[in-house]
Enzyme design. Structure first.
Site, mmCIF file in Angstrom:
data_model
loop_
_atom_site.group_PDB
_atom_site.id
_atom_site.type_symbol
_atom_site.label_atom_id
_atom_site.label_comp_id
_atom_site.label_asym_id
_atom_site.label_seq_id
_atom_site.Cartn_x
_atom_site.Cartn_y
_atom_site.Cartn_z
ATOM 1 N N LYS A 1 0.819 -1.207 0.000
ATOM 2 C CA LYS A 1 0.000 0.000 0.000
ATOM 3 C C LYS A 1 0.862 1.270 0.000
ATOM 4 O O LYS A 1 0.586 2.211 -0.743
ATOM 5 C CB LYS A 1 -0.924 -0.003 1.218
ATOM 6 C CG LYS A 1 -1.869 1.164 1.301
ATOM 7 C CD LYS A 1 -2.946 0.919 2.340
ATOM 8 C CE LYS A 1 -2.378 0.781 3.740
ATOM 9 N NZ LYS A 1 -2.085 2.082 4.372
ATOM 10 N N ARG B 1 -10.139 3.955 10.409
ATOM 11 C CA ARG B 1 -9.840 2.620 10.913
ATOM 12 C C ARG B 1 -11.028 2.010 11.661
ATOM 13 O O ARG B 1 -11.004 0.831 12.003
ATOM 14 C CB ARG B 1 -8.642 2.659 11.877
ATOM 15 C CG ARG B 1 -7.321 2.941 11.176
ATOM 16 C CD ARG B 1 -6.181 2.900 12.191
ATOM 17 N NE ARG B 1 -4.982 3.510 11.666
ATOM 18 C CZ ARG B 1 -4.039 2.849 10.980
ATOM 19 N NH1 ARG B 1 -4.156 1.564 10.766
ATOM 20 N NH2 ARG B 1 -2.972 3.473 10.540
ATOM 21 N N ARG C 1 11.736 -11.706 5.537
ATOM 22 C CA ARG C 1 12.673 -10.642 5.880
ATOM 23 C C ARG C 1 13.759 -11.156 6.834
ATOM 24 O O ARG C 1 13.478 -11.878 7.786
ATOM 25 C CB ARG C 1 11.934 -9.475 6.525
ATOM 26 C CG ARG C 1 12.845 -8.247 6.656
ATOM 27 C CD ARG C 1 12.047 -7.001 6.727
ATOM 28 N NE ARG C 1 11.401 -6.916 8.027
ATOM 29 C CZ ARG C 1 11.201 -5.767 8.669
ATOM 30 N NH1 ARG C 1 11.576 -4.638 8.129
ATOM 31 N NH2 ARG C 1 10.592 -5.762 9.839
ATOM 32 N N ARG D 1 13.654 -11.179 12.840
ATOM 33 C CA ARG D 1 13.056 -10.478 13.983
ATOM 34 C C ARG D 1 11.783 -11.202 14.423
ATOM 35 O O ARG D 1 11.095 -11.789 13.607
ATOM 36 C CB ARG D 1 12.709 -9.038 13.591
ATOM 37 C CG ARG D 1 13.913 -8.136 13.450
ATOM 38 C CD ARG D 1 13.527 -6.765 12.933
ATOM 39 N NE ARG D 1 12.189 -6.375 13.401
ATOM 40 C CZ ARG D 1 11.627 -5.201 13.139
ATOM 41 N NH1 ARG D 1 12.264 -4.316 12.397
ATOM 42 N NH2 ARG D 1 10.432 -4.910 13.576
ATOM 43 N N ARG E 1 -1.177 -10.685 13.509
ATOM 44 C CA ARG E 1 -1.332 -9.308 13.056
ATOM 45 C C ARG E 1 -2.368 -9.225 11.934
ATOM 46 O O ARG E 1 -3.196 -8.326 11.899
ATOM 47 C CB ARG E 1 0.017 -8.817 12.536
ATOM 48 C CG ARG E 1 0.415 -7.459 13.007
ATOM 49 C CD ARG E 1 1.908 -7.281 12.748
ATOM 50 N NE ARG E 1 2.167 -6.454 11.583
ATOM 51 C CZ ARG E 1 3.227 -6.610 10.782
ATOM 52 N NH1 ARG E 1 4.097 -7.593 10.992
ATOM 53 N NH2 ARG E 1 3.417 -5.795 9.792
#
Ligand code: ZN
Length: 215
Positions: A13, A88, A127, A159, A170
């Protein structure tokens, strides 16, 4: 053209918003940027917002919507705007609808970039980070030597935020929170779903096809 952009983390996005803003020459408006600018400039609403931010609290909706209203009445929004990361919640959406009708800049479309959770997990969990600040992606941006930082030679690590379990959590929070808004704008007849699975350029072209209708 008055557009709001929705999309889960990892859907690209941010990249799309940046490119679209350049291509159509309309401002990319994010609440984070507005807050920072108003706090920096010490505007009345900025100072109000800062009181909450300093306490680590969320800036109340009525302050945020006031800031957005002011931003959207600036001259660079004359030909349109690209709203990113807002609303939101349903109360925010209702408040936004109110001010947009007030300033006569109603949304033309809400563009929802859709990517399956599995694909997002693939993108986000690849990642790899280095303590020196560099980061890589096992598929999209691999280091020269697997598991080793190009810049400093240290061993790369994943991470906690980039672990599959955390990403799925999430995404499920995102889906749960966004669903009512998707329905809200679908009911309003202005929701457009875009398949965000393909290459960045292909997704960009698909979004342009929608936005061109409102030039
Ligand atoms: Zn490094």
């Amino acid at each position: 053209m008055n557009i709001a952009l929705f999309g889960p983390p990892g859907a690209g996005k941010g990249t799309q918003a940046k490119e679209l803003s350049k291509y159509y020459n309309i401002p990319h408006i994010s609440t984070g940027d507005i807050l920072r600018a108003n706090v920096r400039d010490g505007t009345e609403l900025g100072l109000k917002a800062k009181q909450y931010m300093d306490k680590g609290e969320l800036v109340p909706d009525e302050v945020l919507i006031g800031l957005i209203r002011n931003r959207l009445t600036e001259p660079d929004c004359e030909t349109g705007y690209l709203l990113d990361g807002y609303p939101r919640t349903i109360p925010q959406a209702d408040a936004l609808t109110g001010i947009l009708s007030d300033i006569n800049k109603p949304l033309d479309a809400v563009i929802n970039i859709e990517v399956s959770d599995d694909e997002l997990v693939k993108r986000l969990s690849g990642r790899r980070s280095c303590t020196c600040g560099e980061s890589y992606h096992v598929v999209f941006n691999p280091p020269e030597k697997e598991g080793v930082c190009n810049a400093c030679g240290a061993e790369l690590y994943q991470r906690d935020d980039d672990k599959e379990e955390v990403i799925r959590q999430r995404l499920s929070v995102y889906n749960e929170k966004t669903k009512p808004l998707i329905n809200y704008y679908d009911d309003a007849g202005i929701l457009v779903n875009i398949d965000g699975t393909g290459a960045v350029d292909a997704v960009f072209a698909d979004i342009c096809k929608v936005m061109d209708q409102f030039k």
